[in-house]
Design a protein around this motif. Structure first.
Motif, PDB file in Angstrom:
ATOM      1  N   PRO A 198       7.059 -38.979  79.363  1.00 47.21           N
ATOM      2  CA  PRO A 198       7.623 -38.776  80.702  1.00 47.21           C
ATOM      3  C   PRO A 198       8.994 -38.113  80.650  1.00 47.21           C
ATOM      4  O   PRO A 198       9.793 -38.368  79.747  1.00 47.21           O
ATOM      5  CB  PRO A 198       7.729 -40.199  81.271  1.00 47.21           C
ATOM      6  N   GLY A 199       9.223 -37.218  81.607  1.00 48.78           N
ATOM      7  CA  GLY A 199      10.539 -36.631  81.797  1.00 48.78           C
ATOM      8  C   GLY A 199      11.129 -37.205  83.069  1.00 48.78           C
ATOM      9  O   GLY A 199      11.568 -38.357  83.113  1.00 48.78           O
ATOM     10  N   ASN A 200      11.095 -36.404  84.140  1.00 52.42           N
ATOM     11  CA  ASN A 200      11.597 -36.871  85.434  1.00 52.42           C
ATOM     12  C   ASN A 200      10.525 -37.559  86.283  1.00 52.42           C
ATOM     13  O   ASN A 200      10.837 -38.113  87.334  1.00 52.42           O
ATOM     14  CB  ASN A 200      12.141 -35.682  86.247  1.00 52.42           C
ATOM     15  N   MET A 201       9.275 -37.515  85.847  1.00 50.56           N
ATOM     16  CA  MET A 201       8.165 -37.923  86.706  1.00 50.56           C
ATOM     17  C   MET A 201       8.299 -39.358  87.217  1.00 50.56           C
ATOM     18  O   MET A 201       8.162 -39.631  88.413  1.00 50.56           O
ATOM     19  CB  MET A 201       6.850 -37.752  85.958  1.00 50.56           C
ATOM     20  N   LEU A 202       8.549 -40.286  86.322  1.00 48.85           N
ATOM     21  CA  LEU A 202       8.647 -41.687  86.726  1.00 48.85           C
ATOM     22  C   LEU A 202       9.915 -41.944  87.534  1.00 48.85           C
ATOM     23  O   LEU A 202       9.907 -42.706  88.515  1.00 48.85           O
ATOM     24  CB  LEU A 202       8.599 -42.593  85.499  1.00 48.85           C
ATOM     25  N   ILE A 203      11.007 -41.321  87.139  1.00 46.80           N
ATOM     26  CA  ILE A 203      12.279 -41.481  87.861  1.00 46.80           C
ATOM     27  C   ILE A 203      12.139 -40.976  89.291  1.00 46.80           C
ATOM     28  O   ILE A 203      12.502 -41.652  90.262  1.00 46.80           O
ATOM     29  CB  ILE A 203      13.403 -40.718  87.122  1.00 46.80           C
ATOM     30  N   ASP A 204      11.575 -39.772  89.430  1.00 49.67           N
ATOM     31  CA  ASP A 204      11.383 -39.188  90.763  1.00 49.67           C
ATOM     32  C   ASP A 204      10.416 -40.031  91.595  1.00 49.67           C
ATOM     33  O   ASP A 204      10.631 -40.250  92.794  1.00 49.67           O
ATOM     34  CB  ASP A 204      10.840 -37.765  90.643  1.00 49.67           C
ATOM     35  N   ILE A 229      16.259 -27.445  68.148  1.00 46.81           N
ATOM     36  CA  ILE A 229      15.239 -28.132  68.929  1.00 46.81           C
ATOM     37  C   ILE A 229      15.531 -27.840  70.390  1.00 46.81           C
ATOM     38  O   ILE A 229      16.638 -28.086  70.882  1.00 46.81           O
ATOM     39  CB  ILE A 229      15.250 -29.650  68.711  1.00 46.81           C
ATOM     40  N   VAL A 230      14.540 -27.298  71.076  1.00 44.06           N
ATOM     41  CA  VAL A 230      14.659 -27.026  72.511  1.00 44.06           C
ATOM     42  C   VAL A 230      13.833 -28.085  73.239  1.00 44.06           C
ATOM     43  O   VAL A 230      12.622 -28.182  73.028  1.00 44.06           O
ATOM     44  CB  VAL A 230      14.149 -25.616  72.862  1.00 44.06           C
ATOM     45  N   THR A 231      14.480 -28.876  74.072  1.00 44.22           N
ATOM     46  CA  THR A 231      13.800 -29.936  74.811  1.00 44.22           C
ATOM     47  C   THR A 231      13.851 -29.624  76.293  1.00 44.22           C
ATOM     48  O   THR A 231      14.939 -29.489  76.868  1.00 44.22           O
ATOM     49  CB  THR A 231      14.446 -31.304  74.548  1.00 44.22           C
ATOM     50  N   ASN A 232      12.685 -29.491  76.879  1.00 46.87           N
ATOM     51  CA  ASN A 232      12.581 -29.246  78.313  1.00 46.87           C
ATOM     52  C   ASN A 232      12.238 -30.554  79.018  1.00 46.87           C
ATOM     53  O   ASN A 232      11.208 -31.171  78.726  1.00 46.87           O
ATOM     54  CB  ASN A 232      11.503 -28.205  78.605  1.00 46.87           C
ATOM     55  N   ILE A 233      13.100 -30.973  79.931  1.00 47.56           N
ATOM     56  CA  ILE A 233      12.844 -32.192  80.690  1.00 47.56           C
ATOM     57  C   ILE A 233      12.476 -31.807  82.110  1.00 47.56           C
ATOM     58  O   ILE A 233      13.324 -31.591  82.972  1.00 47.56           O
ATOM     59  CB  ILE A 233      14.063 -33.143  80.688  1.00 47.56           C
ATOM     60  N   GLY A 234      11.175 -31.653  82.323  1.00 43.92           N
ATOM     61  CA  GLY A 234      10.640 -31.460  83.667  1.00 43.92           C
ATOM     62  C   GLY A 234       9.994 -32.761  84.099  1.00 43.92           C
ATOM     63  O   GLY A 234      10.480 -33.840  83.779  1.00 43.92           O
ATOM     64  N   GLY A 235       8.869 -32.676  84.815  1.00 42.18           N
ATOM     65  CA  GLY A 235       8.151 -33.893  85.141  1.00 42.18           C
ATOM     66  C   GLY A 235       7.727 -34.609  83.872  1.00 42.18           C
ATOM     67  O   GLY A 235       7.875 -35.820  83.725  1.00 42.18           O
ATOM     68  N   ILE A 236       7.199 -33.827  82.929  1.00 42.47           N
ATOM     69  CA  ILE A 236       6.923 -34.279  81.566  1.00 42.47           C
ATOM     70  C   ILE A 236       7.937 -33.616  80.649  1.00 42.47           C
ATOM     71  O   ILE A 236       8.367 -32.492  80.888  1.00 42.47           O
ATOM     72  CB  ILE A 236       5.484 -33.895  81.160  1.00 42.47           C
ATOM     73  N   SER A 237       8.328 -34.318  79.610  1.00 44.03           N
ATOM     74  CA  SER A 237       9.278 -33.752  78.648  1.00 44.03           C
ATOM     75  C   SER A 237       8.528 -33.196  77.445  1.00 44.03           C
ATOM     76  O   SER A 237       7.539 -33.773  76.995  1.00 44.03           O
ATOM     77  CB  SER A 237      10.262 -34.833  78.192  1.00 44.03           C
ATOM     78  N   ASN A 238       8.991 -32.051  76.954  1.00 40.27           N
ATOM     79  CA  ASN A 238       8.393 -31.485  75.743  1.00 40.27           C
ATOM     80  C   ASN A 238       9.471 -30.898  74.856  1.00 40.27           C
ATOM     81  O   ASN A 238      10.570 -30.560  75.320  1.00 40.27           O
ATOM     82  CB  ASN A 238       7.331 -30.434  76.086  1.00 40.27           C
ATOM     83  N   LEU A 239       9.192 -30.813  73.574  1.00 38.54           N
ATOM     84  CA  LEU A 239      10.169 -30.264  72.630  1.00 38.54           C
ATOM     85  C   LEU A 239       9.552 -29.155  71.807  1.00 38.54           C
ATOM     86  O   LEU A 239       8.338 -29.097  71.605  1.00 38.54           O
ATOM     87  CB  LEU A 239      10.736 -31.362  71.729  1.00 38.54           C
ATOM     88  N   THR A 240      10.429 -28.270  71.332  1.00 41.32           N
ATOM     89  CA  THR A 240      10.043 -27.201  70.410  1.00 41.32           C
ATOM     90  C   THR A 240      11.013 -27.208  69.244  1.00 41.32           C
ATOM     91  O   THR A 240      12.234 -27.070  69.433  1.00 41.32           O
ATOM     92  CB  THR A 240      10.079 -25.825  71.091  1.00 41.32           C
ATOM     93  N   GLU A 262      16.401 -44.693  80.885  1.00 39.73           N
ATOM     94  CA  GLU A 262      16.562 -44.941  79.450  1.00 39.73           C
ATOM     95  C   GLU A 262      15.230 -44.745  78.708  1.00 39.73           C
ATOM     96  O   GLU A 262      15.212 -44.307  77.553  1.00 39.73           O
ATOM     97  CB  GLU A 262      17.083 -46.361  79.221  1.00 39.73           C
ATOM     98  N   TYR A 263      14.137 -45.043  79.385  1.00 36.32           N
ATOM     99  CA  TYR A 263      12.799 -44.863  78.806  1.00 36.32           C
ATOM    100  C   TYR A 263      12.544 -43.400  78.460  1.00 36.32           C
ATOM    101  O   TYR A 263      12.058 -43.071  77.373  1.00 36.32           O
ATOM    102  CB  TYR A 263      11.777 -45.378  79.811  1.00 36.32           C
ATOM    103  N   THR A 264      12.886 -42.508  79.374  1.00 37.06           N
ATOM    104  CA  THR A 264      12.738 -41.079  79.094  1.00 37.06           C
ATOM    105  C   THR A 264      13.582 -40.687  77.889  1.00 37.06           C
ATOM    106  O   THR A 264      13.100 -39.997  76.973  1.00 37.06           O
ATOM    107  CB  THR A 264      13.131 -40.247  80.326  1.00 37.06           C
ATOM    108  N   THR A 276       4.966 -30.093  87.105  1.00 41.62           N
ATOM    109  CA  THR A 276       4.379 -31.389  87.425  1.00 41.62           C
ATOM    110  C   THR A 276       5.163 -32.143  88.489  1.00 41.62           C
ATOM    111  O   THR A 276       4.626 -33.049  89.122  1.00 41.62           O
ATOM    112  CB  THR A 276       4.278 -32.261  86.159  1.00 41.62           C
ATOM    113  N   SER A 277       6.425 -31.776  88.695  1.00 34.96           N
ATOM    114  CA  SER A 277       7.202 -32.429  89.749  1.00 34.96           C
ATOM    115  C   SER A 277       6.831 -31.914  91.133  1.00 34.96           C
ATOM    116  O   SER A 277       7.177 -32.527  92.145  1.00 34.96           O
ATOM    117  CB  SER A 277       8.710 -32.235  89.510  1.00 34.96           C
TER     118      SER A 277
END
Length: 405
Positions: free
Chosen positions: A203-209, A174-185, A289-291, A10-11
């Protein structure tokens, strides 16, 4: 099997390409073993990122532009596969398959009623027929639609890859992927597929970027190491306001993307910040901090016994994706899960940068083996399904034994 994995997230930073040698674990409960032979990210040519974002915006993509970019990205993905094999010193003829996620330009998982038919839709471009033709390698792509056809959201798909790679007989992870959107497993100790919990946290990096591009006039596309955010101060009132977004309280299975947390949402936040006199440095820190807040909120709200496990430190918190390089973001997460320590997936032997591309290499393997690779309790589908479409390469043999020529 030697497989090339290709993906762009998404980035829209470029094409991640990995070539891996995949082997099963010794025992059934062991994680799959992946040897990364080569990994690289190939940036899109100048202007392509902007063109992708343009056609991804609601109401902005013409049929002609989408059609053309689908083929052009197919050429770029094929070039990435050829290049990664060359850099690894591996002949393309020795590659068993290519797994390509493509580039998502629209994902609409919520059903829309069309004359009594509930329609879920998604669109990834990067034509796989071109990849197979240019490389000669059997290509598996378009993984999301089959899950959606079975009533799922087509996302998140990565958790099945996380299950293969990170399950552990005695440790909950817990595996957390922080891409454009963040997701966890969430993988309980000794997890079986039906015990996995996974969803997009927001949101992951999307708003920051996006804010970095906006305040730099497009000269910077991310906050390197989180250094700029570190100069600002989080605005607590704005953070509380942002956390009232209805996505965070909706129960899994759920997924999200640019449609909810993209450019339009950022413009709304920027306008609200401006009316409150919040400067850009403080807004950047607040979004960072929001992410972190939305990720940890998801931990504590939707995962079983999470608060107890955080206190007793009986869980591994593993992070991956581009967000792990943002030190301000990772410190913000760490502060919220004290006294537990967070770690990168690198510490358990998997490349963080390459992980998403590795997952789509694994999906190609599962598809060709005839194994389902979705998790119905994660995506909401009615049942497990075999994902993806297979485009035969030159060495592909049909059931009748006829070679592709």
């Amino acid at each position: 099997m030697k497989i090339i994995g290709l993906m762009s997230g998404t980035s829209v930073d470029g094409i991640d390409a990995v070539i891996v040698d995949i082997q099963n674990g010794v025992e059934d409960h062991d994680a799959v073993r992946v040897n990364v032979l080569q990994f690289a990210t190939y940036p899109y040519p100048d202007g392509v990122r902007e063109r992708i974002l343009e056609i991804s915006a609601p109401g902005a993509g013409s049929v002609e532009k989408i059609c053309h970019l689908n083929a052009y990205l197919g050429e770029l993905f094929a070039q990435a596969a050829i290049r990664i094999a060359r850099e690894a010193g591996v002949e393309l003829a020795s590659i068993d398959a290519i797994g390509s996620h493509g580039q998502t330009i629209q994902h609409l998982p919520q059903p829309q009623d069309e004359s009594g038919i509930l329609v879920r839709s998604t669109l990834q471009i990067g034509e796989p027929s071109i990849i197979a033709e240019r490389t000669g390698v059997t290509t598996v792509a378009d993984f999301r639609p089959r899950d959606m056809a079975a009533g799922g959201q087509g996302a998140p798909l990565a958790p099945y890859g996380h299950y293969l790679l990170f399950r552990h007989p005695t440790r909950t992870r817990i595996v957390t992927n922080i891409g454009g959107i963040s997701n966890l497993t969430y993988l309980p100790a000794g997890a079986t597929p039906d015990q996995v919990i996974a969803f997009d946290t927001g949101p992951g990096n999307m708003l920051i970027d996006g804010l970095m591009r906006e305040i730099s006039g497009g000269t910077r596309v991310y906050d390197e190491n989180g250094d700029d955010a570190a100069q600002g101060t989080c605005d607590a009132d704005l953070l509380r306001s942002l956390m009232t977004h209805p996505y965070f309280t909706s129960k899994p299975p759920k997924s999200t993307g640019r449609e909810e947390f993209g450019a339009a949402y950022l413009r709304q936040i920027h306008k609200e910040a401006g009316s409150c006199g919040i400067n850009n440095a403080d807004l950047l820190r607040t979004l960072t901090e929001y992410t972190a807040e939305s990720i940890v909120y998801s931990f504590k709200t939707f995962l079983p016994n999470m608060r107890d496990m955080l206190e007793t430190q009986t869980i591994d918190l593993l992070f991956c994706g581009g967000g792990v390089r943002n030190q301000t973001l990772m410190r913000a997460v760490q502060q919220r899960v004290q006294p537990l320590s967070i770690a990168s997936v690198e510490q358990v032997g998997v490349s963080s940068d390459a992980l998403e591309a590795i997952v789509f290499a694994l999906f190609a393997r599962e598809t060709l083996a005839g194994r389902p690779a979705n998790l119905p309790n994660v995506t909401g589908s009615a049942h497990p399904v075999i994902l993806g479409k297979i485009i035969p390469g030159r060495s592909f043999r049909s059931l009748g034994g006829v070679s592709q020529t």
